[in-house]
Design a protein around this motif. Structure first.
Motif, PDB file in Angstrom:
ATOM      1  N   ALA A  32       0.639  -1.285   0.173  1.00  0.00           N
ATOM      2  CA  ALA A  32      -0.110  -0.005  -0.073  1.00  0.00           C
ATOM      3  C   ALA A  32       1.316   0.793  -0.150  1.00  0.00           C
ATOM      4  CB  ALA A  32      -0.989  -0.221   1.669  1.00  0.00           C
ATOM      5  N   GLU A  33       0.370   2.518  -0.380  1.00  0.00           N
ATOM      6  CA  GLU A  33       1.119   3.920  -0.415  1.00  0.00           C
ATOM      7  C   GLU A  33       1.724   4.460   0.993  1.00  0.00           C
ATOM      8  OE1 GLU A  33       3.185   6.773  -2.396  1.00  0.00           O
ATOM      9  OE2 GLU A  33       1.826   5.169  -3.836  1.00  0.00           O
ATOM     10  N   GLY A  34       3.279   3.470   0.820  1.00  0.00           N
ATOM     11  CA  GLY A  34       3.539   4.916   2.080  1.00  0.00           C
ATOM     12  C   GLY A  34       3.954   3.826   3.369  1.00  0.00           C
ATOM     13  N   ALA A  35       3.423   2.751   2.969  1.00  0.00           N
ATOM     14  CA  ALA A  35       3.548   1.366   3.708  1.00  0.00           C
ATOM     15  C   ALA A  35       4.096   0.791   4.285  1.00  0.00           C
ATOM     16  CB  ALA A  35       1.987  -0.058   3.369  1.00  0.00           C
ATOM     17  N   PRO A  36       4.909   0.538   4.840  1.00  0.00           N
ATOM     18  CA  PRO A  36       6.327  -0.121   4.839  1.00  0.00           C
ATOM     19  C   PRO A  36       6.436  -1.427   4.884  1.00  0.00           C
ATOM     20  CG  PRO A  36       5.757  -0.009   7.309  1.00  0.00           C
ATOM     21  CD  PRO A  36       4.899   0.578   6.592  1.00  0.00           C
ATOM     22  N   PRO A  37       7.499  -2.431   4.432  1.00  0.00           N
ATOM     23  CA  PRO A  37       7.396  -3.599   4.223  1.00  0.00           C
ATOM     24  C   PRO A  37       7.753  -4.326   4.779  1.00  0.00           C
ATOM     25  CG  PRO A  37       9.780  -2.506   3.771  1.00  0.00           C
ATOM     26  CD  PRO A  37       9.151  -1.556   4.217  1.00  0.00           C
ATOM     27  N   PRO A  38       6.808  -5.696   5.115  1.00  0.00           N
ATOM     28  CA  PRO A  38       6.793  -6.834   5.794  1.00  0.00           C
ATOM     29  C   PRO A  38       8.077  -7.355   6.280  1.00  0.00           C
ATOM     30  CG  PRO A  38       6.270  -7.820   3.654  1.00  0.00           C
ATOM     31  CD  PRO A  38       6.495  -6.394   3.829  1.00  0.00           C
ATOM     32  N   TYR A  39       9.013  -6.883   6.234  1.00  0.00           N
ATOM     33  CA  TYR A  39      10.743  -7.115   6.960  1.00  0.00           C
ATOM     34  C   TYR A  39      10.839  -5.934   7.770  1.00  0.00           C
ATOM     35  CZ  TYR A  39      12.352  -4.917   2.545  1.00  0.00           C
ATOM     36  OH  TYR A  39      12.497  -4.123   1.565  1.00  0.00           O
ATOM     37  N   ASP A  40      10.544  -4.881   8.024  1.00  0.00           N
ATOM     38  CA  ASP A  40      10.781  -3.384   7.951  1.00  0.00           C
ATOM     39  C   ASP A  40      11.319  -3.883   9.366  1.00  0.00           C
ATOM     40  OD1 ASP A  40      10.875  -0.782   7.125  1.00  0.00           O
ATOM     41  OD2 ASP A  40       9.075  -0.340   8.893  1.00  0.00           O
ATOM     42  N   ALA A  41      10.505  -4.685  10.839  1.00  0.00           N
ATOM     43  CA  ALA A  41      10.603  -4.873  11.534  1.00  0.00           C
ATOM     44  C   ALA A  41      12.490  -5.299  12.513  1.00  0.00           C
ATOM     45  CB  ALA A  41       9.495  -5.784  12.891  1.00  0.00           C
ATOM     46  N   ASP A  42      12.522  -6.712  10.959  1.00  0.00           N
ATOM     47  CA  ASP A  42      13.576  -7.251  11.032  1.00  0.00           C
ATOM     48  C   ASP A  42      14.584  -6.197  10.535  1.00  0.00           C
ATOM     49  OD1 ASP A  42      12.569  -9.397  11.998  1.00  0.00           O
ATOM     50  OD2 ASP A  42      12.699 -10.118  10.107  1.00  0.00           O
ATOM     51  N   LEU A  43      14.413  -5.269   9.388  1.00  0.00           N
ATOM     52  CA  LEU A  43      15.379  -4.606   9.033  1.00  0.00           C
ATOM     53  C   LEU A  43      15.986  -3.648  10.133  1.00  0.00           C
ATOM     54  CD1 LEU A  43      16.624  -3.566   6.617  1.00  0.00           C
ATOM     55  CD2 LEU A  43      15.417  -1.863   5.760  1.00  0.00           C
ATOM     56  N   MET A  44      14.986  -2.882  11.183  1.00  0.00           N
ATOM     57  CA  MET A  44      15.578  -1.943  11.877  1.00  0.00           C
ATOM     58  C   MET A  44      15.873  -2.987  12.993  1.00  0.00           C
ATOM     59  SD  MET A  44      13.928   0.683  10.776  1.00  0.00           S
ATOM     60  CE  MET A  44      12.954   1.750   9.634  1.00  0.00           C
ATOM     61  N   ARG A  45      15.842  -3.878  13.030  1.00  0.00           N
ATOM     62  CA  ARG A  45      16.559  -4.474  14.466  1.00  0.00           C
ATOM     63  C   ARG A  45      17.448  -4.655  14.029  1.00  0.00           C
ATOM     64  NH1 ARG A  45      19.197  -4.812  18.931  1.00  0.00           N
ATOM     65  NH2 ARG A  45      19.466  -6.949  19.459  1.00  0.00           N
ATOM     66  N   LEU A  46      18.203  -4.664  12.318  1.00  0.00           N
ATOM     67  CA  LEU A  46      18.876  -5.341  12.019  1.00  0.00           C
ATOM     68  C   LEU A  46      20.432  -3.899  12.053  1.00  0.00           C
ATOM     69  CD1 LEU A  46      21.652  -6.769  10.588  1.00  0.00           C
ATOM     70  CD2 LEU A  46      20.518  -6.591   8.370  1.00  0.00           C
ATOM     71  N   ALA A  47      19.951  -3.052  11.492  1.00  0.00           N
ATOM     72  CA  ALA A  47      20.470  -1.613  11.569  1.00  0.00           C
ATOM     73  C   ALA A  47      20.849  -1.251  12.973  1.00  0.00           C
ATOM     74  CB  ALA A  47      19.281  -0.186  11.727  1.00  0.00           C
ATOM     75  N   GLU A  48      19.896  -1.776  14.275  1.00  0.00           N
ATOM     76  CA  GLU A  48      20.485  -1.359  15.066  1.00  0.00           C
ATOM     77  C   GLU A  48      21.908  -2.510  15.861  1.00  0.00           C
ATOM     78  OE1 GLU A  48      18.239  -1.873  20.201  1.00  0.00           O
ATOM     79  OE2 GLU A  48      17.102  -1.765  18.101  1.00  0.00           O
ATOM     80  N   ILE A  49      21.407  -3.776  15.321  1.00  0.00           N
ATOM     81  CA  ILE A  49      23.351  -4.242  15.506  1.00  0.00           C
ATOM     82  C   ILE A  49      24.102  -3.620  15.085  1.00  0.00           C
ATOM     83  CG2 ILE A  49      23.637  -6.371  15.036  1.00  0.00           C
ATOM     84  CD1 ILE A  49      20.948  -7.867  15.300  1.00  0.00           C
ATOM     85  N   LEU A  50      23.710  -3.196  13.679  1.00  0.00           N
ATOM     86  CA  LEU A  50      24.708  -2.460  12.968  1.00  0.00           C
ATOM     87  C   LEU A  50      25.266  -1.678  13.505  1.00  0.00           C
ATOM     88  CD1 LEU A  50      23.725  -3.042   8.574  1.00  0.00           C
ATOM     89  CD2 LEU A  50      25.434  -4.085   9.899  1.00  0.00           C
ATOM     90  N   GLY A  51      24.787  -1.287  14.235  1.00  0.00           N
ATOM     91  CA  GLY A  51      25.773   0.321  15.144  1.00  0.00           C
ATOM     92  C   GLY A  51      25.887  -0.570  16.617  1.00  0.00           C
ATOM     93  N   ALA A  52      25.576  -1.396  16.916  1.00  0.00           N
ATOM     94  CA  ALA A  52      26.645  -1.598  18.320  1.00  0.00           C
ATOM     95  C   ALA A  52      27.840  -2.150  16.974  1.00  0.00           C
ATOM     96  CB  ALA A  52      24.884  -3.209  18.654  1.00  0.00           C
ATOM     97  N   LEU A  53      27.601  -3.088  16.395  1.00  0.00           N
ATOM     98  CA  LEU A  53      28.847  -3.508  16.087  1.00  0.00           C
ATOM     99  C   LEU A  53      30.358  -2.325  15.637  1.00  0.00           C
ATOM    100  CD1 LEU A  53      27.387  -6.829  13.945  1.00  0.00           C
ATOM    101  CD2 LEU A  53      28.675  -6.583  15.904  1.00  0.00           C
ATOM    102  N   HIS A  54      28.937  -1.376  15.203  1.00  0.00           N
ATOM    103  CA  HIS A  54      30.361  -0.486  14.303  1.00  0.00           C
ATOM    104  C   HIS A  54      30.465  -0.107  15.676  1.00  0.00           C
ATOM    105  CE1 HIS A  54      31.642   3.419  12.351  1.00  0.00           C
ATOM    106  NE2 HIS A  54      30.466   4.111  13.239  1.00  0.00           N
TER     107      HIS A  54
END
Length: 137
Positions: A32-54
């Motif tokens: 749907a227009e503007g709807a996040p993809p179904p993997y959005d929560a996982d992608l956000m968590r992956l981003a958080e993990i990448l920040g922690a690793l950084h």
């Protein structure tokens, strides 16, 4: 570089490549227009993990990784091509991961090393799951 670090790096690369192929991520075809993809929560968590690793990997003396995890995050953002609002959320997740460990660890302790391994394992699992579930046919 440990096996887990190599695994997460390769899975992040696979995720990036899978998302770059037109039609490879089914959610891009009909959200749907503007709807996040179904993997959005996982992608956000992956981003958080990448920040922690950084933060954690250089703290624990892993040479050659000063910008590696930030660069991986930038590649994901470039591939994902999110709206400005969603890009801000992805960046905030990365920064939250970085800041949460920067508040706790000032030096590399045994607990920090355990945290690194856990982040690598979870990141590898998430990257794999995103690719398997949403990355193609």
């Amino acid at each position: 570089m440990t096996f887990a670090a190599m695994r997460i790096l390769s899975l992040v690369c696979v995720l990036t490549l899978a998302a770059a192929v037109p039609g490879a991520v089914p959610s891009r075809a009909a959200p749907a227009e503007g709807a996040p993809p179904p993997y959005d929560a996982d992608l956000m968590r992956l981003a958080e993990i990448l920040g922690a690793l950084h933060y954690l990997r250089p703290l624990c003396g892993v040479t050659g990784e000063a910008q590696r995890w930030r660069t991986e995050m930038q590649s994901l953002i470039e591939t994902e091509q999110p709206s400005d609002a969603r890009k801000g959320k992805i960046i905030a997740s990365f920064n939250r991961g970085y800041a949460s460990y920067a508040e706790v660890y000032r030096s590399c302790t045994p607990a920090a090393r355990v945290a690194v391994e856990r982040q690598l394992e979870e990141g590898a699992r998430l990257a794999h799951d995103i690719v398997v579930r949403y990355g193609g046919n």
